[in-house]
Design an enzyme around this catalytic site. Structure first.
Site, PDB file in Angstrom:
ATOM      1  N   ARG A 179       0.921  -1.086   0.055  1.00 34.84           N
ATOM      2  CA  ARG A 179       0.139  -0.211   0.126  1.00 34.84           C
ATOM      3  C   ARG A 179       0.696   1.087  -0.146  1.00 34.84           C
ATOM      4  NH1 ARG A 179      -4.247   0.196   4.551  1.00 34.84           N
ATOM      5  NH2 ARG A 179      -5.147   1.852   3.256  1.00 34.84           N
ATOM      6  N   CYS A 239      -1.125   6.343   9.055  1.00 33.69           N
ATOM      7  CA  CYS A 239      -1.504   5.218   8.420  1.00 33.69           C
ATOM      8  C   CYS A 239      -2.535   5.318   7.357  1.00 33.69           C
ATOM      9  CB  CYS A 239      -1.849   4.235   9.273  1.00 33.69           C
ATOM     10  SG  CYS A 239      -3.271   4.760  10.455  1.00 33.69           S
TER      11      CYS A 239
END
Length: 284
Positions: A179, A239
């Site tokens: 990611r 995050c």
């Protein structure tokens, strides 16, 4: 500095002490009722339940990310209704490696409450130890919670923008490598990372058994962040939505670096601004 990670045996020995509040933080992304259902079926005796989205986040808006920070006053009121006051010790657990429990740990620190812990090994470790469980729900007695908000623990989008290219700030991306690199993005609308960020996947603070690593292993995992902090630089951890970054912030706290900041809106907030730059691949 007291270690905020405690064992199930530590919780068992103190679970009936009147100043201890145990909080079940179980949650499953994409299944908003799963945590509450798991709590209703079985939990640590005396535990109260706090839901990531209903209790520990504000409603989603255009900006602020997928799990926006609640207003301090609203969060304090919710904690009070759950029986958590300034005089209480709090221990949180979940079933996702401590990710959601660490969110509560961080939120309480943000509000000025330090006497808070995360149970190592999650609910599975409690069950594996043969410790008691129940489906009886505790009737919480409201407690006074007075705010002492620490704004220095937060970075917002403007601070992160100013950090781009600033050698005095290290950005730390806590998502898994694919990611971060922009190879895949199963949750958010855009792939990639904030330019200049280094990648330290939050699950790497845990060992193969899902327990928190010892100090030496944590230091190795977080070496570039520790070097930056030792050099007097700031560290801003993010995050996807400000949740899974919290274990990295907690790990740094355990290592003696309580000053690490959380970009609360994180990647999902960053990409909500059309002109914010996006990087892909590895940073050199």
């Amino acid at each position: 500095m007291t270690d905020p990670i405690v064992t199930p045996k530590w919780v068992l020995a103190r679970m009936y002490e009147p100043d201890l509040v145990i909080v079940d933080c179980r949650f499953t992304l994409g299944r908003p009722d799963a945590g509450r259902e798991a709590y209703a079926a079985s939990h640590i005796p005396g535990a109260v339940f706090l839901d990531l989205e209903a209790d520990l986040s504000a409603p989603v808006r255009e900006h602020g990310g997928r799990h926006p920070l609640p207003a301090p006053e609203q969060l304090a009121a919710r904690l009070s209704r759950a029986g958590i006051g300034n005089a209480h010790r709090v221990v949180a657990y979940d079933d996702q490696g401590g990710m959601y429990a660490a969110r509560l740990w961080w939120l309480l620190r943000w509000l000025g409450h330090d006497d808070v812990y995360v149970m190592d090994g999650e609910f599975a470790a409690w069950q594996a130890g043969g410790f008691p469980v129940t489906d009886a729900q505790r009737t919480a007695v409201p407690a006074a919670f007075v705010l002492n908000v620490r704004d220095e623990l937060i970075a917002d989008v403007d601070q992160v923008r100013r950090a781009l290219g600033d050698p005095g700030v290290l950005l730390v991306d806590s998502r898994e490598a694919s990611r971060y690199a922009g190879v895949q993005e199963p949750i958010d609308a855009k792939a990639g990372h904030i330019p200049g960020a280094v990648n330290r996947f939050w699950k790497d603070v845990l060992d193969d058994q899902g327990r928190w690593k010892a100090e030496a292993a944590l230091r190795e995992q977080l070496t570039p962040v520790i070097r930056a902090l030792d050099d007097g630089r700031d560290a801003v951890v993010y995050c996807g939505s400000g949740v899974s970054a919290c274990p990295n912030v907690l790990a740094l706290y355990r290592l003696g670096y309580p000053q690490a900041k959380l970009y609360a809106g994180s990647w999902s907030d960053w990409i909500s601004y059309e002109n914010n730059p996006i990087a892909k691949g590895e940073e050199r």
